[in-house]
Structure formats: structure tokens, C-alpha cells
Design a protein around this motif. Structure first.
Motif, PDB file in Angstrom:
ATOM      1  N   GLU A 273       0.808  -1.221   0.000  1.00  0.00           N
ATOM      2  CA  GLU A 273       0.000   0.000   0.000  1.00  0.00           C
ATOM      3  C   GLU A 273       0.843   1.273   0.000  1.00  0.00           C
ATOM      4  O   GLU A 273       0.319   2.372  -0.169  1.00  0.00           O
ATOM      5  CB  GLU A 273      -0.932   0.024   1.230  1.00  0.00           C
ATOM      6  CG  GLU A 273      -1.867  -1.183   1.338  1.00  0.00           C
ATOM      7  CD  GLU A 273      -2.769  -1.302   0.121  1.00  0.00           C
ATOM      8  OE1 GLU A 273      -3.327  -0.278  -0.310  1.00  0.00           O
ATOM      9  OE2 GLU A 273      -2.897  -2.428  -0.406  1.00  0.00           O
ATOM     10  N   GLU A 274       2.138   1.125   0.233  1.00  0.00           N
ATOM     11  CA  GLU A 274       3.025   2.289   0.361  1.00  0.00           C
ATOM     12  C   GLU A 274       3.194   2.982  -0.989  1.00  0.00           C
ATOM     13  O   GLU A 274       3.476   2.340  -2.004  1.00  0.00           O
ATOM     14  CB  GLU A 274       4.397   1.818   0.883  1.00  0.00           C
ATOM     15  CG  GLU A 274       5.299   2.934   1.354  1.00  0.00           C
ATOM     16  CD  GLU A 274       5.090   3.297   2.808  1.00  0.00           C
ATOM     17  OE1 GLU A 274       5.879   4.085   3.330  1.00  0.00           O
ATOM     18  OE2 GLU A 274       4.120   2.808   3.439  1.00  0.00           O
ATOM     19  N   ARG A 275       3.029   4.311  -0.986  1.00  0.00           N
ATOM     20  CA  ARG A 275       3.288   5.091  -2.210  1.00  0.00           C
ATOM     21  C   ARG A 275       4.774   5.477  -2.207  1.00  0.00           C
ATOM     22  O   ARG A 275       5.199   6.272  -1.367  1.00  0.00           O
ATOM     23  CB  ARG A 275       2.400   6.323  -2.241  1.00  0.00           C
ATOM     24  CG  ARG A 275       0.906   5.998  -2.349  1.00  0.00           C
ATOM     25  CD  ARG A 275       0.040   7.220  -2.122  1.00  0.00           C
ATOM     26  NE  ARG A 275       0.225   7.757  -0.769  1.00  0.00           N
ATOM     27  CZ  ARG A 275      -0.406   8.830  -0.294  1.00  0.00           C
ATOM     28  NH1 ARG A 275      -1.247   9.501  -1.063  1.00  0.00           N
ATOM     29  NH2 ARG A 275      -0.187   9.258   0.947  1.00  0.00           N
ATOM     30  N   VAL A 276       5.527   4.890  -3.121  1.00  0.00           N
ATOM     31  CA  VAL A 276       6.986   5.057  -3.137  1.00  0.00           C
ATOM     32  C   VAL A 276       7.400   5.910  -4.333  1.00  0.00           C
ATOM     33  O   VAL A 276       7.010   5.636  -5.470  1.00  0.00           O
ATOM     34  CB  VAL A 276       7.693   3.687  -3.204  1.00  0.00           C
ATOM     35  CG1 VAL A 276       9.210   3.862  -3.260  1.00  0.00           C
ATOM     36  CG2 VAL A 276       7.302   2.819  -2.005  1.00  0.00           C
ATOM     37  N   LEU A 277       8.189   6.933  -4.071  1.00  0.00           N
ATOM     38  CA  LEU A 277       8.769   7.768  -5.123  1.00  0.00           C
ATOM     39  C   LEU A 277      10.272   7.549  -5.126  1.00  0.00           C
ATOM     40  O   LEU A 277      10.922   7.638  -4.080  1.00  0.00           O
ATOM     41  CB  LEU A 277       8.468   9.251  -4.878  1.00  0.00           C
ATOM     42  CG  LEU A 277       9.145  10.243  -5.838  1.00  0.00           C
ATOM     43  CD1 LEU A 277       8.561  10.120  -7.250  1.00  0.00           C
ATOM     44  CD2 LEU A 277       9.029  11.673  -5.326  1.00  0.00           C
ATOM     45  N   THR A 278      10.844   7.249  -6.285  1.00  0.00           N
ATOM     46  CA  THR A 278      12.293   7.106  -6.423  1.00  0.00           C
ATOM     47  C   THR A 278      12.862   8.375  -7.055  1.00  0.00           C
ATOM     48  O   THR A 278      12.400   8.796  -8.123  1.00  0.00           O
ATOM     49  CB  THR A 278      12.639   5.886  -7.301  1.00  0.00           C
ATOM     50  OG1 THR A 278      12.134   4.696  -6.669  1.00  0.00           O
ATOM     51  CG2 THR A 278      14.146   5.744  -7.467  1.00  0.00           C
ATOM     52  N   VAL A 279      13.828   8.976  -6.384  1.00  0.00           N
ATOM     53  CA  VAL A 279      14.487  10.187  -6.894  1.00  0.00           C
ATOM     54  C   VAL A 279      15.938   9.838  -7.214  1.00  0.00           C
ATOM     55  O   VAL A 279      16.769   9.673  -6.315  1.00  0.00           O
ATOM     56  CB  VAL A 279      14.435  11.331  -5.868  1.00  0.00           C
ATOM     57  CG1 VAL A 279      15.090  12.591  -6.451  1.00  0.00           C
ATOM     58  CG2 VAL A 279      12.998  11.629  -5.449  1.00  0.00           C
ATOM     59  N   LEU A 280      16.234   9.672  -8.499  1.00  0.00           N
ATOM     60  CA  LEU A 280      17.604   9.414  -8.943  1.00  0.00           C
ATOM     61  C   LEU A 280      18.353  10.740  -9.058  1.00  0.00           C
ATOM     62  O   LEU A 280      17.730  11.793  -9.212  1.00  0.00           O
ATOM     63  CB  LEU A 280      17.590   8.696 -10.288  1.00  0.00           C
ATOM     64  CG  LEU A 280      16.760   7.402 -10.353  1.00  0.00           C
ATOM     65  CD1 LEU A 280      16.675   6.898 -11.787  1.00  0.00           C
ATOM     66  CD2 LEU A 280      17.344   6.350  -9.436  1.00  0.00           C
ATOM     67  N   GLN A 281      19.682  10.672  -9.012  1.00  0.00           N
ATOM     68  CA  GLN A 281      20.475  11.889  -9.159  1.00  0.00           C
ATOM     69  C   GLN A 281      21.520  11.701 -10.257  1.00  0.00           C
ATOM     70  O   GLN A 281      22.290  10.739 -10.229  1.00  0.00           O
ATOM     71  CB  GLN A 281      21.197  12.221  -7.844  1.00  0.00           C
ATOM     72  CG  GLN A 281      20.276  12.498  -6.665  1.00  0.00           C
ATOM     73  CD  GLN A 281      21.038  13.104  -5.498  1.00  0.00           C
ATOM     74  OE1 GLN A 281      21.534  14.236  -5.569  1.00  0.00           O
ATOM     75  NE2 GLN A 281      21.151  12.369  -4.412  1.00  0.00           N
ATOM     76  N   ASN A 282      21.518  12.627 -11.202  1.00  0.00           N
ATOM     77  CA  ASN A 282      22.623  12.746 -12.170  1.00  0.00           C
ATOM     78  C   ASN A 282      22.912  11.467 -12.941  1.00  0.00           C
ATOM     79  O   ASN A 282      24.075  11.088 -13.123  1.00  0.00           O
ATOM     80  CB  ASN A 282      23.900  13.212 -11.438  1.00  0.00           C
ATOM     81  CG  ASN A 282      23.667  14.444 -10.582  1.00  0.00           C
ATOM     82  OD1 ASN A 282      23.154  15.444 -11.066  1.00  0.00           O
ATOM     83  ND2 ASN A 282      23.994  14.357  -9.306  1.00  0.00           N
TER      84      ASN A 282
END
Length: 220
Positions: A156-165
């Protein structure tokens, strides 16, 4: 964002990567927003008691650094990591170490992903209403790795992945535009931000390699 957990990709040798995590943490902690908890790969979960002592201001910066074996087991720049820790101690509800052994064997990366996902699930139980911000090595954030493990353990967890460069995305976005592009959407739940060039990334890594060589094999 309405994410419950934000996974931030860390390029360990690049101070801008840790500083971005600290700035994102500060942005998330605004009046009226949900409280935030930080999870980091840098500290082993088994050393949580040391992190808690530092959180309660019972030990100094120097003792904290020595007891988590930062220079022996991690070996990257202390200053940007410690800035992130200080930001979290001031702004967040808690900090947790997420990693486990063995770090040196890339064949064991899946076991470390599962361990981190299990620890994040424990954090969710302890802190049901917070946004969990996680700083973890970018290789762990491929869809089938930590994000996939989290989907299994916390469906149920809303997961956002933030990659860098990410290099390929950098050349598509920042490298081909007259105006600088700060971020791009990769998919529904994945974005990539730009705060350094590929040259800066690899030059920082080269400097670390050179220092570890000078230390006659005493690096991590």
C-alpha cells in the motif's frame, strides 16, 4: 509529492548527492506537512544504538564517527554526510541505519535490498504517519531491487524514487538544452534530478580512489 516513502539515489563519492538529500529533508519539513524520518545506507542497522546515543547528544561527533567505523567501513567524505545527520536531528522525527553486511560482495546486493526493505517496513510500523526519506546507493534503486522489495513488503506504500545525475538522462536533458534542466520525469514513480555533471561525479570518485591507494589499502 504525496509519497509515503521517498528513495533518493546516492552517488557516495559526490558531496552534492548527500547535500541534495539534506535540502529535500528541509523542504519536506514545513508547517502543516507530515513529519519526516530519515533512513541511511551509511550506518549498519546493528549500530542503531550508537546512532541513538548521538541523537540524544550523549556522544560527540568524533566518537560517533569512530564507533560507526565510518572511515574504515564507508570511507567517503564525512562532512556532507554529517551535515545530513545534523539536518535530520534538527528537522526529523528519527534517523535509522538500514544496511547490513557484506558490503564488499556485489553478489549479495539482493540480500541488502531485502534487509533495507524489512527495516523500512519496521519504521513504517513505528511511525505510521511520517514520510520516510531514504538515502541509498543508486545501484539499489533499480526497479527490481529496493523499490521491488518495498512493493512486496508494503504493497500500500506510495513510493517515489528520486535518482540523481544519471549520465544517460543528463545528456538527453541538461546536455542538449540551452536552458539548464533541473529534473526530468522517468516514469510515474521515478524522477531524476541534476545537481552535478558526469565529469564532477567521476572526478570525485577518482579523487577517492587516489586517496584510498595512498592509504595503502586501509580504505573500505
Amino acid at each position: 509529492t504525496h509519497a509515503d516513502t521517498v528513495l533518493i539515489g546516492d552517488y557516495h563519492a559526490l558531496p552534492a548527492a548527500q547535500r541534495f538529500a539534506a535540502s529535500l529533508l528541509e523542504q519536506r519539513v514545513q508547517p502543516g506537512d507530515r513529519p519526516v524520518v530519515l533512513g541511511v545506507e551509511t550506518i549498519f542497522a546493528r549500530d542503531q544504538h550508537i546512532l541513538d546515543e548521538w541523537w540524544r547528544r550523549e556522544i560527540s561527533e568524533a566518537e560517533f564517527r569512530e564507533r560507526i567505523r565510518f572511515d574504515l567501513d564507508w570511507g567517503y567524505d564525512w562532512a556532507p554526510f554529517y551535515e545530513l545527520m545534523l539536518t535530520a536531528r534538527e528537522q526529523a522525527e528519527a534517523i535509522y541505519g538500514l544496511d547490513c553486511m557484506p558490503r564488499e560482495d556485489l553478489r549479495k546486493i539482493g540480500a541488502r535490498d531485502r534487509h533495507a526493505a524489512h527495516k523500512i517496513a519496521e519504521i513504517r510500523q513505528k511511525h505510521p504517519n511520517v514520510v520516510i526519506v531514504v538515502l541509498f546507493g543508486e545501484s539499489h534503486l533499480a526497479p527490481a531491487h529496493l523499490p521491488g522489495q518495498l512493493r512486496e513488503q508494503l504493497p500500500e506504500e506510495r513510493v517515489l524514487t528520486v535518482l540523481q545525475n544519471v549520465d544517460a538522462l543528463y545528456w538527453h536533458a541538461a546536455g542538449e538544452q540551452r536552458e539548464q534542466v533541473r529534473a526530468v520525469g522517468v516514469s510515474d514513480n521515478v524522477v531524476c534530478v541534476f545537481n552535478a555533471t558526469p565529469l564532477e561525479k567521476y572526478e570525485n570518485y577518482r579523487l577517492h580512489l587516489s586517496r584510498w591507494c595512498r592509504e595503502a589499502g586501509e580504505g573500505p
